[in-house]
Design an enzyme around this catalytic site. Structure first.
Site, mmCIF file in Angstrom:
data_model
loop_
_atom_site.group_PDB
_atom_site.id
_atom_site.type_symbol
_atom_site.label_atom_id
_atom_site.label_comp_id
_atom_site.label_asym_id
_atom_site.label_seq_id
_atom_site.Cartn_x
_atom_site.Cartn_y
_atom_site.Cartn_z
ATOM 1 N N ASP A 1 14.345 -2.276 2.457
ATOM 2 C CA ASP A 1 13.583 -3.513 2.607
ATOM 3 C C ASP A 1 14.589 -4.608 2.914
ATOM 4 O OD1 ASP A 1 11.128 -2.336 1.973
ATOM 5 O OD2 ASP A 1 11.447 -2.602 -0.170
ATOM 6 N N ASP B 1 -0.505 0.303 2.688
ATOM 7 C CA ASP B 1 -0.248 -0.067 1.290
ATOM 8 C C ASP B 1 -1.581 0.031 0.557
ATOM 9 O OD1 ASP B 1 2.394 -0.627 1.916
ATOM 10 O OD2 ASP B 1 2.019 -2.751 2.276
#
Length: 252
Positions: free
Chosen positions: A11, A130
């Site tokens: 990330d 997600d």
């Protein structure tokens, strides 16, 4: 049976790798290019970069990170975050990425999946999902905007639609399990894997070798993605692969 893949996830925020728990409380985990090169040497099968500061400035930083990384590694890598047009995809692929990850933009404009697949091939298009369990529905809901916004869309319906539109892979993150190191969400992963014919990359919750073993055998995932355990040296990719091989899992 295809050999299972181990994929570290980076990330990236403002040019640095960060990691949190349940999508919050981020802490610095290092330089993305250095980490990518390390994971390549350690035997990672692929890498995923997610630009979580995907503002205009963030995107320019990310293109540079992609370009530098492409010169350092020999394995395929996927880049996602803030990609909302075919031109964004082209820019990232030109910089050296092998695949594009799309999430919010695909939910808002599902035709982006078809457009990307038509221009660059389905193998380039990874739809990131997600998902969080919705108690009142008794199944999982898709979240967008980095896990901040409930979409009102059922995850199982969405993965089927994404496949039909031309997605080449699903990157499935359990928001309930993310960063907890308590194990992948087997119920979610197996439900999605059983519905679609394209590869499923399971993400969220990896903490031990057994967690990977379970997501490959019970969850039927094609790949296991993790961040925390690799970034903070709790487990090496080499050791993980050796352990899985001893348990009879076919690993690349």
């Amino acid at each position: 049976m295809l050999a299972k893949r181990i994929i570290p996830c980076l990330d990236v925020k403002d040019g640095r790798v960060v990691k949190g728990v349940n999508f919050v409380n981020l802490r610095d985990a290092g330089d993305p290019v250095e980490l990518a090169a390390l994971y390549d040497r350690e035997g990672a099968d692929e890498l995923v970069f997610l630009d979580i500061s995907a503002s205009v400035e963030g995107r320019a930083t990310m293109v540079e990170v992609v370009r530098q990384t492409a010169g350092e590694i020999a394995i395929p890598f996927t880049v996602g975050g803030g990609i909302s047009h075919v031109d964004d995809m082209k820019r990232i692929l030109r910089a050296g990425a092998d695949k594009i990850g799309i999430n919010t933009a695909a939910v808002n404009n599902p035709q982006l999946i078809s457009e990307g697949a038509r221009r660059f091939g389905s193998q380039c298009i990874v739809v990131a999902v997600d998902a969080k369990y919705n108690e009142s529905w008794g199944e999982w809901e898709v979240y967008t905007h980095g896990g901040r916004k409930a979409s009102g869309i059922r995850a199982l319906n969405w993965v089927k639609e994404a496949e039909s539109l031309g997605a080449g892979e699903i990157l499935l993150t359990s928001m309930d399990a993310d960063g907890t190191k308590d194990g992948f969400d087997i119920a979610l992963t197996s439900a999605v894997s059983g519905l679609i014919g394209i590869p499923v990359i399971a993400s969220g919750g990896a903490g031990t070798t057994n967690h990977f073993y379970d997501v490959f055998t019970k969850g039927k995932a094609d790949a296991g993605l993790a961040a925390t355990i690799f970034h903070y040296k709790e487990m090496t990719i080499h050791d993980l692969k050796m352990d899985l091989k001893h348990k009879g899992v076919e690993i690349r």
